[in-house]
Design an enzyme around this catalytic site. Structure first.
Site, PDB file in Angstrom:
ATOM      1  N   ASN A 159     -11.069  -2.529  -5.158  1.00 45.89           N
ATOM      2  CA  ASN A 159     -10.188  -1.601  -6.001  1.00 45.89           C
ATOM      3  C   ASN A 159     -10.870  -1.224  -7.265  1.00 45.89           C
ATOM      4  O   ASN A 159     -10.658  -0.291  -8.049  1.00 45.89           O
ATOM      5  CB  ASN A 159      -8.719  -2.019  -6.260  1.00 45.89           C
ATOM      6  CG  ASN A 159      -7.832  -2.099  -5.081  1.00 45.89           C
ATOM      7  OD1 ASN A 159      -7.100  -2.985  -4.793  1.00 45.89           O
ATOM      8  ND2 ASN A 159      -8.314  -1.021  -4.247  1.00 45.89           N
ATOM      9  N   ASP A 183       0.750  -1.334  -0.048  1.00 46.27           N
ATOM     10  CA  ASP A 183      -0.076  -0.081   0.015  1.00 46.27           C
ATOM     11  C   ASP A 183       0.804   1.311   0.085  1.00 46.27           C
ATOM     12  O   ASP A 183       2.076   1.308   0.615  1.00 46.27           O
ATOM     13  CB  ASP A 183      -0.945   0.117   1.025  1.00 46.27           C
ATOM     14  CG  ASP A 183      -2.081   0.955   1.073  1.00 46.27           C
ATOM     15  OD1 ASP A 183      -2.268   1.256  -0.077  1.00 46.27           O
ATOM     16  OD2 ASP A 183      -2.552   1.395   2.002  1.00 46.27           O
TER      17      ASP A 183
HETATM   18  C1  IPE Z   1      -5.215  -2.847  -0.307  1.00 48.52           C
HETATM   19  O1  IPE Z   1      -4.924  -1.325  -0.330  1.00 48.52           O
HETATM   20  C2  IPE Z   1      -5.445  -3.384  -1.443  1.00 48.52           C
HETATM   21  C3  IPE Z   1      -4.001  -3.674  -1.939  1.00 48.52           C
HETATM   22  C4  IPE Z   1      -2.918  -3.291  -1.448  1.00 48.52           C
HETATM   23  C5  IPE Z   1      -3.959  -4.195  -3.106  1.00 48.52           C
HETATM   24  P1  IPE Z   1      -6.238  -0.262  -0.529  1.00 48.52           P
HETATM   25  O2  IPE Z   1      -5.433   0.868  -0.541  1.00 48.52           O
HETATM   26  O3  IPE Z   1      -7.201  -0.631  -1.927  1.00 48.52           O
HETATM   27  O4  IPE Z   1      -7.044  -0.437   0.985  1.00 48.52           O
HETATM   28  P2  IPE Z   1      -7.755   0.788   1.756  1.00 48.52           P
HETATM   29  O5  IPE Z   1      -8.678   1.139   0.634  1.00 48.52           O
HETATM   30  O6  IPE Z   1      -6.748   1.911   2.383  1.00 48.52           O
HETATM   31  O7  IPE Z   1      -8.350   0.157   2.859  1.00 48.52           O
HETATM   32  C1  IPE Z   2      -1.532   0.227  -3.167  1.00 47.32           C
HETATM   33  O1  IPE Z   2      -1.498   1.427  -3.430  1.00 47.32           O
HETATM   34  C2  IPE Z   2      -1.807  -0.123  -4.758  1.00 47.32           C
HETATM   35  C3  IPE Z   2      -3.130  -0.829  -5.052  1.00 47.32           C
HETATM   36  C4  IPE Z   2      -4.058  -0.838  -4.350  1.00 47.32           C
HETATM   37  C5  IPE Z   2      -3.394  -1.319  -6.482  1.00 47.32           C
HETATM   38  P1  IPE Z   2      -2.449   2.421  -3.539  1.00 47.32           P
HETATM   39  O2  IPE Z   2      -3.076   2.907  -4.948  1.00 47.32           O
HETATM   40  O3  IPE Z   2      -3.430   2.067  -2.537  1.00 47.32           O
HETATM   41  O4  IPE Z   2      -1.865   3.740  -2.768  1.00 47.32           O
HETATM   42  P2  IPE Z   2      -2.412   4.933  -1.737  1.00 47.32           P
HETATM   43  O5  IPE Z   2      -2.958   4.142  -0.481  1.00 47.32           O
HETATM   44  O6  IPE Z   2      -3.731   5.497  -2.426  1.00 47.32           O
HETATM   45  O7  IPE Z   2      -1.343   5.615  -1.577  1.00 47.32           O
HETATM   46 MG    MG Z   3      -4.020   2.390  -0.567  1.00 50.48          MG
END
Ligand code: IPE
Ligand code: IPE
Ligand code: MG
Length: 229
Positions: free
Chosen positions: A61, A13
């Site tokens: 997502n 993340d």
């Molecule tokens: C969790 O991260 C999913 C992945 C890392 C693929 P998110 O960014 O989607 O999770 P939330 O929304 O902060 O809980």
């Molecule tokens: C994790 O990084 C990757 C995926 C969930 C695909 P994020 O895209 O959630 O990055 P933040 O949390 O918005 O910084």
């Molecule tokens: Mg994230």
């Protein structure tokens, strides 16, 4: 060398925030994150981790803008194409866990081909969670009748080969939550939360996490190991 987790699960993340902080578009964070994911795979194999599960795309997502989702699948596909030969050479078996019926067709086909080509890898089993929801996997398993129901939690029907218990969940990006990842398998997992955004995760950070893990007393409901001798 320190005792590494047999099964490490990583919630990758913080890609978007990494980019935003530098005044760049979010997709640049995903590109950089994919690079980091490659390093994590190589480092874990080198350190002797035998099962590595990476959370790449959750079923939630899909709520993201279509351009970001499309970009992510293109990125996954191009990394798969470029890394496949290396996975075979290094004895890394690749599987995908998660729903397959909503994936872009070309990507789903590429994953299936990669699974077949790497099926004999014995050094490390790399599972990539795509369109993955732990609750959905459990619901599907419970919906299956008969004694096989509980076993189905790890069955191909719910998105993968049997998933062993997780020893350590690592989440980067500063949030302290599991976001529907491996809830069942993490019943006794140790948890590690790092404030570093995933693109900035280094192999030294990983080694520090492994050292911290090695120092934990995993009791599984028993008494401290100092008392059980
Ligand atoms: C969790 O991260 C999913 C992945 C890392 C693929 P998110 O960014 O989607 O999770 P939330 O929304 O902060 O809980
Ligand atoms: C994790 O990084 C990757 C995926 C969930 C695909 P994020 O895209 O959630 O990055 P933040 O949390 O918005 O910084
Ligand atoms: Mg994230």
């Amino acid at each position: 060398m320190t005792h590494v987790p047999s099964h490490l699960a990583v919630i990758m993340d913080g890609n978007g925030r990494w980019a935003t902080r530098l005044g760049r578009p979010r997709w640049m964070g995903h590109v950089r994150g994919a690079h980091t994911a490659r390093e994590v795979v190589a480092h874990c194999a080198q350190r002797g981790v035998s099962q590595l599960t990476l959370y790449a795309f959750s079923s939630d997502n899909w709520k993201r803008p279509a351009e970001e989702v499309g970009f992510l699948f293109d990125l996954f596909a191009s990394h798969l194409e470029h890394q496949l030969a290396k996975l075979v050479t290094h004895g890394i078996r690749l599987s995908m866990i998660g729903r397959r019926d909503r994936l872009p067709r070309a990507f789903a086909d590429a994953i299936a081909a990669a699974e077949a080509r790497t099926a004999h890898g014995t050094r490390m089993h790399l599972r990539v969670a795509v369109d993955y929801s732990s609750r959905a996997a459990m619901q599907e398993a419970f919906a299956q009748a008969g004694a096989e129901g509980a076993r189905a939690l790890g069955s191909p029907a719910v998105g993968g080969s049997l998933i062993p218990p997780v020893d350590l969940v690592l989440r980067t990006g500063g949030e302290r939550r599991l976001s529907d990842f491996l809830l069942w398998e993490s019943a006794y997992a140790e948890l590690a939360f790092l404030d570093v955004n995933f693109p900035d995760l280094s192999t030294a950070d990983l080694d520090a996490v492994f050292a911290d893990y090695a120092a934990r007393d995993r009791r599984f409901g028993g008494v401290p190991s100092t008392l059980s001798a």
